[in-house]
Design a protein around this motif. Structure first.
Motif, short mmCIF file in Angstrom:
data_model
loop_
_atom_site.label_atom_id
_atom_site.label_comp_id
_atom_site.label_asym_id
_atom_site.label_seq_id
_atom_site.Cartn_x
_atom_site.Cartn_y
_atom_site.Cartn_z
N TYR A 1 -7.77 -2.91 1.82
CA TYR A 1 -6.37 -2.99 2.15
C TYR A 1 -5.91 -1.74 2.88
CZ TYR A 1 -1.55 -3.87 2.12
OH TYR A 1 -0.29 -4.10 2.55
N THR B 1 0.86 -1.17 0.00
CA THR B 1 0.00 0.00 0.00
C THR B 1 0.89 1.22 0.00
OG1 THR B 1 -1.60 1.25 1.27
CG2 THR B 1 -0.07 -0.13 2.48
N GLN C 1 -7.46 -7.09 5.42
CA GLN C 1 -6.49 -7.13 4.34
C GLN C 1 -6.43 -8.50 3.69
OE1 GLN C 1 -3.15 -5.80 6.60
NE2 GLN C 1 -3.23 -3.71 5.77
N LYS D 1 -0.38 -12.65 8.89
CA LYS D 1 -0.62 -11.23 8.62
C LYS D 1 -0.84 -10.47 9.92
CE LYS D 1 -1.27 -8.08 5.42
NZ LYS D 1 -0.09 -7.32 5.78
N SER E 1 -13.68 -0.91 6.06
CA SER E 1 -13.28 -1.90 7.04
C SER E 1 -14.50 -2.54 7.66
CB SER E 1 -12.43 -1.23 8.13
OG SER E 1 -12.09 -2.19 9.09
#
Lengths: 583, 329
Positions: B13, A536, B245, B219, B18
């Motif tokens: 992302y 990003t 994400q 992650k 969200s």
């Protein structure tokens, strides 16, 4: 640089892959030409139809069966199945306790009964021996000349056992090409006409045997050893040593006393008398018919003759375990009709085609021309798997079942996933501003680890599933593991070198619109990015390696360099959905 | 459509969009608890699963290419040989009939097979019979249970080794257990047949869900590696961001895995009717969907919940709140 450039190493790796293919194909072709293998993989029962019986051998008086007994049971069944003329039967063991018999087609009731019958070993005295061939019809004894004994037989070797019916049976029996017709189990109290099969050293022999004198169960042990000569020296010939239990010792003594008299009488005249022999009969076949050279008083006879070490061991084993009263209990029986088998095969392949098509469409849709590389890699992986299965079918007798086909199809998705991981890594590198050639190299380094990790998980799961699976479903775990291996091979030896080669072409190198690697497509976040790092420009970037930190920081602040370059060339369109978030 | 999905992924992302998995965890936990409870009660109330004959023992016949799908013919063929048997006759697909009975002898099975051949007017080649003796059925059941226990145990050990922090392993394990119980519950509720193929599909799903969990938790680990020094987000928010994400990735992995499975299911259930293909693919299909959901909705929020009481993280949360308050000033 002293190192070979990526292009040369790519060519070399592709050549190695080609070599592997050539070798595998040659091996298979060799097998096909010698007639043992075939181009098509072997199919399991549920795809070609047939019968599978699972039998549990039960030893009377014992609760469990050990490995040697199980092997003996397999040998007994194999002898029966071969004798019944069923071709291509497969007999194996399962779980150390069961015998699995796979027969093509549908066996008759007689064959099924035969397979399940108890094993039966006995000792009978020989009354007459003769030529193994069947007597031609014109030469048979006419009815009026047949013996008609009137007196009761005095002992087991008495000629009065030989009635007219027995003679007829004797003349009709063919021991050279034994008939595959099944006969009922013999009556122990009546005489028996039986064959001794031919061996390497001796021809077949046909016998008339008296009633059973000693039962096989009375053998308490049997071993084999080299025969000791007169002075105690060890000779080069082998013999089988039997030990009878208490009851049988007395019986056997009586038998040998009687038979030995025939032997001695014949020796005096310089001939051999078949009545001096006693036959060891297993399942109504004579496995050995030694002469009684002496009277055995201690119940420990030794059988000598033209034994090699191997044949002595075989007879000793047979005696030891043939002595066991083994019966077979049928645990499960599956008869798959040929129609159903064919249907399942056809539809299984159809499902595979559909699955493959779906994955192919998805790849082309998302990756455009790169999708062609995916397709090519899938084809290569498919060919490798096919060759592996065909060769395994030949060497290990591996048969592809419906569960196996399902495993192959499920693996298509898993294989495609690993390609996607790789491609997305390359795209990441491109966004960082690298040129395509170095993006391919760097993307490979990062993707390699992910692919290896995911294949390791797949293989481990397949391995555990294989050992844990019940019945035929093992095939699923097997093909899952096999395709994981093929996938590894293809990604390392085909997909990566192909991309290395393609990166140098104009079509891909300059990011043609349909190549799947054009910057305007890069700018948009793709549908699927594969495992791991997503980039990003906006938030704190995912921790990149120090090597890339500079490029990462830069891309963070601007459009990707690739985009910038293209913008400079005035070709970029619609860059607002690029990687830079406008605040 | 593709660009909007791409934008969707991009917004997820960057955090612009969200979904609040972590904060709404109470709802998900309640749903999961209810699902698991139902999954345990249903087989108890219903008296068990619909077990295939490999587990129960019994006889099963499949007649292909029948000219008429009249069930009475099959029932009569069975009663002629065994008058008090209770056959279950069904038309599983197209021109295929399936007849199931309880324990019979091998001999009776063969006679019924002959009877069915003449009753439905097919050739011997078109009738399949399957006889499973009582001992064999018990053996297979026992082996399947052992396999299940071994597999789950191994997975738990692997997760403990890989994650090293017990809270992560626990959350991952809970996610896997929820997947297991719920899938079993679906089978109990829907009366799908449980055969060895279904069991192995089930176990494959566990390995798939394990891998999916590993990816998401990797992650999370990445995002929270320096959580104590960062003041941008609280721990819970970082976990949530991680889930978001990887949401697109999870969905896409699921899609790529489910596509071939759906193909097999369509062929297996639709055209063949019953058998290995249908059982395997159904278990995979149901399990993959539930497994993906469990990782997203249960495992990750659970981990956040387990850790948010830690003193260091509480302190960090205060710092974040403070910074945000300052920023608005």
């Amino acid at each position: 640089m002293a190192r070979t450039g990526p292009k040369n190493s790519a060519r070399r790796v592709l050549t190695w892959l080609g070599a592997i293919f050539v070798v595998l194909t040659a091996v298979l072709a060799g097998g096909v030409m010698t007639g043992h293998a075939s181009w098509a993989p072997k199919l399991a029962l549920d795809l070609e139809g047939g019968t599978q019986m699972i039998l549990a051998p039960r030893v009377e008086g014992a609760s469990d069966i050990n490995e040697e007994q199980l092997n003996q049971a397999v040998a007994i069944i194999r002898q029966r199945v071969d004798g019944s003329g069923v071709a291509e039967a497969e007999i194996s063991t399962q779980s150390g306790r069961n015998v699995v018999v796979s027969l093509p087609g549908t066996p008759s009731k007689e064959t099924r009964d035969l397979i399940q019958a108890s094993a039966d070993m006995n000792f009978r005295p020989v009354i007459a021996a003769g030529d193994p061939a069947a007597v031609p019809a014109e030469q048979r004894t006419p009815d009026d000349k047949l013996p008609k004994p009137t007196a009761e037989p005095a002992n087991a070797s008495d000629n009065n056992w030989v009635t007219g019916d027995v003679v007829k049976e004797f003349e009709a029996l063919d021991c050279v090409n034994p008939s595959t017709e099944k006969r009922d189990r013999s009556d122990p109290a009546k005489p028996l006409v039986a064959c001794e099969p031919a061996t390497d050293k001796t021809p077949a022999v046909k016998y008339i045997l008296g009633p059973v004198e000693v039962k096989g169960q009375d053998i308490s042990d049997s071993t084999f050893s080299q025969v000791q000569g007169a002075q105690g020296s060890v000779t080069n010939s082998w013999g089988v040593n039997i030990v009878f239990n208490g009851d049988a010792t007395a019986k056997f003594k009586a038998v040998t006393e009687r038979l030995n008299q025939f032997y001695v009488a014949a020796q005096a005249q310089g001939t051999e008398d078949p009545k001096s022999q006693f036959a060891i009969v297993l399942d109504d076949k004579v496995i050995s018919a030694p002469r009684a050279l002496a009277v055995i008083t201690d119940g420990k006879p030794q059988i000598t003759g033209n034994f090699t070490q191997a044949s002595a061991k075989a007879l000793s084993d047979q005696l030891r375990y043939g002595a066991l009263p083994i019966s077979f209990e049928i645990q499960s029986q599956e008869q798959i009709s040929a129609t159903l088998g064919g249907d399942q095969l056809r539809l299984g392949l159809l499902a595979g085609m559909i699955g493959l098509l779906l994955v192919v469409v998805y790849s082309l849709f998302q990756y455009r021309a790169l999708g062609l590389v995916t397709i090519a890699s899938l084809v290569v992986a498919g060919l490798l798997t096919y060759l592996a299965i065909a060769i395994l079918g030949w060497t290990e007798n591996y048969r592809l079942s419906l569960a196996g086909v399902a495993g192959l199809i499920v693996a298509i998705g898993q294989t495609a996933d690993s390609f996607i991981v790789y491609f997305e890594r390359i795209r990441d590198e491109l966004r960082d501003g690298r040129g395509l050639v170095s993006a391919v190299e760097n993307g490979w380094k990062r993707a390699k680890r992910t692919v290896l990790a995911s294949k390791a998980v797949n293989l481990l799961a397949a391995l555990v599933l294989y050992f844990v699976a019940v019945g035929n479903v093992r095939g699923f775990a097997f093909t899952l593991g096999l395709t994981a291996l093929a996938d590894l091979l293809v990604v390392f030896m085909f997909t990566h070198p192909m991309l290395q080669v393609l990166a140098r072409t104009k079509f891909f190198g300059e990011g043609h619109r349909f190549s799947g690697l054009s910057p305007d497509r890069l700018g948009a976040v793709p549908l699927y990015r594969g495992a791991g790092r997503l980039r990003t420009p906006e938030d704190k970037p995912t921790p990149v390696r120090p090597r890339n930190a500079g490029a990462a920081a830069e891309a963070e602040r601007r459009m990707t360099i690739a985009e910038r370059r293209l913008a400079a060339k005035g070709q970029l369109t619609g860059s607002s959905n690029g990687s830079k978030e406008e605040k | 459509m593709t660009t909007s999905f791409a934008t969707f992924g991009h917004e997820l992302y960057t955090g612009k969009r969200s979904y609040n998995f972590v904060n709404s965890k109470k709802i998900w936990f309640i749903i999961a608890a209810v699902a698991v409870a139902l999954s345990i009660l249903t087989p108890v109330v219903k008296g068990g699963f619909n077990l295939g004959i490999e587990f129960r023992g019994g006889s099963e016949f499949t007649v292909s290419n029948v000219s008429t799908t009249d069930a009475a013919l099959g029932e009569r063929a069975v009663h002629e040989v065994v008058p008090d048997a209770i056959p279950r006759v069904a038309n599983v697909a197209g021109n295929t009939m399936r007849i199931q009975t309880d324990q019979l002898t091998d001999d009776e099975t063969n006679r019924i097979k002959d009877g069915l051949t003449s009753a439905y007017g097919v050739t011997e080649n078109e009738v399949t019979s399957n006889f499973v003796g009582p001992t064999w059925g018990q053996d297979v059941t026992r082996q399947a249970l052992i396999g299940l226990v071994v597999f789950v145990g191994l997975a738990a050990v692997l997760m403990a080794l890989y994650f090293r922090t017990w809270k992560m392993s626990l959350s991952a394990l809970v996610g896997m257990l929820v997947t297991m119980f719920t899938t079993a519950g679906v089978y109990a509720l829907s009366d799908f047949e449980v055969t060895p193929s279904a069991i192995i599909g089930f176990l494959t799903v566990l390995s798939y869900s394990l891998y999916d969990t590993v990816v998401v938790f990797d992650k999370i680990r990445e995002n929270t590696s320096d959580i104590t020094t960062s003041t941008r987000r609280t721990f819970g928010e970082e976990v949530n961001l991680a889930v978001n994400q990887t949401l697109v990735r999870s969905i896409n992995t699921m899609m790529v895995a489910v596509l071939p499975v759906a193909a097999i299911l369509f062929i297996g259930a639709g055209l063949l009717g019953a058998g290995t293909l249908r059982d395997l693919s159904l278990a995979l299909f149901v399990g993959i969907l539930i497994g993906t959901a469990a990782t997203i909705f249960i495992a990750a929020p659970l981990y956040a919940w387990l850790r948010q009481g830690e003193p260091e993280l509480v302190k960090q949360a205060k710092k974040v709140a403070h910074r945000r308050a300052e920023a608005t000033v």
